[in-house]
Design a protein around this motif. Sequence first.
Motif, PDB file in Angstrom:
ATOM      1  N   PHE A  41      71.158  94.086  30.628  1.00  0.00           N
ATOM      2  CA  PHE A  41      72.368  93.627  31.894  1.00  0.00           C
ATOM      3  C   PHE A  41      71.384  94.053  32.827  1.00  0.00           C
ATOM      4  O   PHE A  41      70.857  93.265  34.088  1.00  0.00           O
ATOM      5  N   LYS A  42      70.121  94.750  32.776  1.00  0.00           N
ATOM      6  CA  LYS A  42      69.382  95.150  34.479  1.00  0.00           C
ATOM      7  C   LYS A  42      68.297  94.068  34.083  1.00  0.00           C
ATOM      8  O   LYS A  42      68.417  93.815  35.638  1.00  0.00           O
ATOM      9  N   GLU A  43      68.211  93.562  33.347  1.00  0.00           N
ATOM     10  CA  GLU A  43      67.775  91.630  33.689  1.00  0.00           C
ATOM     11  C   GLU A  43      68.391  91.123  33.645  1.00  0.00           C
ATOM     12  O   GLU A  43      67.896  90.014  34.885  1.00  0.00           O
ATOM     13  N   ILE A  44      69.252  91.015  33.997  1.00  0.00           N
ATOM     14  CA  ILE A  44      70.166  89.810  34.255  1.00  0.00           C
ATOM     15  C   ILE A  44      70.627  90.104  35.470  1.00  0.00           C
ATOM     16  O   ILE A  44      70.622  88.956  36.928  1.00  0.00           O
ATOM     17  N   SER A  45      70.884  91.158  36.520  1.00  0.00           N
ATOM     18  CA  SER A  45      70.866  91.525  37.504  1.00  0.00           C
ATOM     19  C   SER A  45      70.097  91.443  37.877  1.00  0.00           C
ATOM     20  O   SER A  45      70.020  91.333  39.262  1.00  0.00           O
ATOM     21  N   SER A  46      68.699  91.750  38.070  1.00  0.00           N
ATOM     22  CA  SER A  46      67.811  91.559  38.761  1.00  0.00           C
ATOM     23  C   SER A  46      67.490  89.526  39.023  1.00  0.00           C
ATOM     24  O   SER A  46      66.984  89.230  40.069  1.00  0.00           O
ATOM     25  N   TRP A  47      67.730  88.985  38.511  1.00  0.00           N
ATOM     26  CA  TRP A  47      67.442  87.616  37.661  1.00  0.00           C
ATOM     27  C   TRP A  47      68.437  87.549  38.356  1.00  0.00           C
ATOM     28  O   TRP A  47      68.571  86.141  39.386  1.00  0.00           O
ATOM     29  N   ALA A  48      70.091  87.409  39.374  1.00  0.00           N
ATOM     30  CA  ALA A  48      71.108  87.437  39.575  1.00  0.00           C
ATOM     31  C   ALA A  48      70.281  87.792  41.028  1.00  0.00           C
ATOM     32  O   ALA A  48      71.102  86.616  41.731  1.00  0.00           O
ATOM     33  N   GLU A  49      69.819  89.171  40.717  1.00  0.00           N
ATOM     34  CA  GLU A  49      69.565  88.576  42.812  1.00  0.00           C
ATOM     35  C   GLU A  49      68.493  88.021  43.347  1.00  0.00           C
ATOM     36  O   GLU A  49      69.277  87.513  44.629  1.00  0.00           O
ATOM     37  N   GLN A  50      67.605  87.263  42.621  1.00  0.00           N
ATOM     38  CA  GLN A  50      66.459  86.592  42.346  1.00  0.00           C
ATOM     39  C   GLN A  50      67.095  84.998  43.007  1.00  0.00           C
ATOM     40  O   GLN A  50      66.785  84.214  44.006  1.00  0.00           O
ATOM     41  N   TRP A  51      68.205  84.442  41.925  1.00  0.00           N
ATOM     42  CA  TRP A  51      68.351  83.311  42.169  1.00  0.00           C
ATOM     43  C   TRP A  51      69.705  82.826  42.156  1.00  0.00           C
ATOM     44  O   TRP A  51      69.873  81.391  42.337  1.00  0.00           O
ATOM     45  N   VAL A  52      70.838  83.442  42.316  1.00  0.00           N
ATOM     46  CA  VAL A  52      72.177  83.562  42.271  1.00  0.00           C
ATOM     47  C   VAL A  52      73.010  83.768  43.243  1.00  0.00           C
ATOM     48  O   VAL A  52      72.650  84.231  44.061  1.00  0.00           O
ATOM     49  N   ASP A  53      73.420  82.440  44.204  1.00  0.00           N
ATOM     50  CA  ASP A  53      73.675  82.242  45.618  1.00  0.00           C
ATOM     51  C   ASP A  53      75.191  82.601  45.456  1.00  0.00           C
ATOM     52  O   ASP A  53      75.761  82.664  45.217  1.00  0.00           O
ATOM     53  N   PHE A  54      75.097  83.778  46.603  1.00  0.00           N
ATOM     54  CA  PHE A  54      76.462  84.269  46.473  1.00  0.00           C
ATOM     55  C   PHE A  54      77.094  84.130  47.897  1.00  0.00           C
ATOM     56  O   PHE A  54      77.169  83.902  49.016  1.00  0.00           O
ATOM     57  N   PRO A  55      78.328  83.596  47.299  1.00  0.00           N
ATOM     58  CA  PRO A  55      79.241  82.535  48.825  1.00  0.00           C
ATOM     59  C   PRO A  55      79.107  83.287  49.753  1.00  0.00           C
ATOM     60  O   PRO A  55      79.567  84.990  49.602  1.00  0.00           O
ATOM     61  N   SER A  56      78.964  83.142  51.218  1.00  0.00           N
ATOM     62  CA  SER A  56      79.428  84.117  52.405  1.00  0.00           C
ATOM     63  C   SER A  56      80.833  83.787  52.653  1.00  0.00           C
ATOM     64  O   SER A  56      81.632  82.855  52.222  1.00  0.00           O
ATOM     65  N   ALA A  57      81.510  85.046  52.631  1.00  0.00           N
ATOM     66  CA  ALA A  57      82.677  84.887  53.610  1.00  0.00           C
ATOM     67  C   ALA A  57      83.230  83.527  55.171  1.00  0.00           C
ATOM     68  O   ALA A  57      82.560  83.508  55.738  1.00  0.00           O
ATOM     69  N   PRO A  58      84.405  83.648  54.950  1.00  0.00           N
ATOM     70  CA  PRO A  58      84.276  81.997  55.933  1.00  0.00           C
ATOM     71  C   PRO A  58      85.087  82.721  57.326  1.00  0.00           C
ATOM     72  O   PRO A  58      85.430  83.800  57.427  1.00  0.00           O
TER      73      PRO A  58
END
Length: 108
Positions: free
Chosen positions: A91-108
């Motif tokens: 889970f820690k590795e997935i979290s690190s990967w997500a921080e670097q590579w997954v874009d979080f949509p910003s609020a409108p």
Amino acid sequence: MEQSQLCPRFEKALEILSKRWTAKIVYQLQSGPQRFVWIENSLPNLSGKVLSERLKELEAEGIIQRDVYPETPVRIEYKLTDKGKAFAPLFKEISSWAEQWVDFPSAP
């Protein structure tokens, strides 16, 4: 081109964690033992029926332990076994990967 085959154990691990809600339930239990209603409330949109099914499956796999306390009313808590706790680095590795590579949509 030659296809590589997954190791059966790796494939089984993916099968367990990829089942809908399972990874979220295991992640939720990383913080310690919890009662059914706490897990249910922490994961909106998860029905009690599905949660019950997943908890039974995880218990059968030896990933969680169900503890029943003979009180009135009966108290039941779910906690990770050592096998379940071993998911923490994943889970820690997935979290690190997500921080670097997954874009979080910003609020409108």
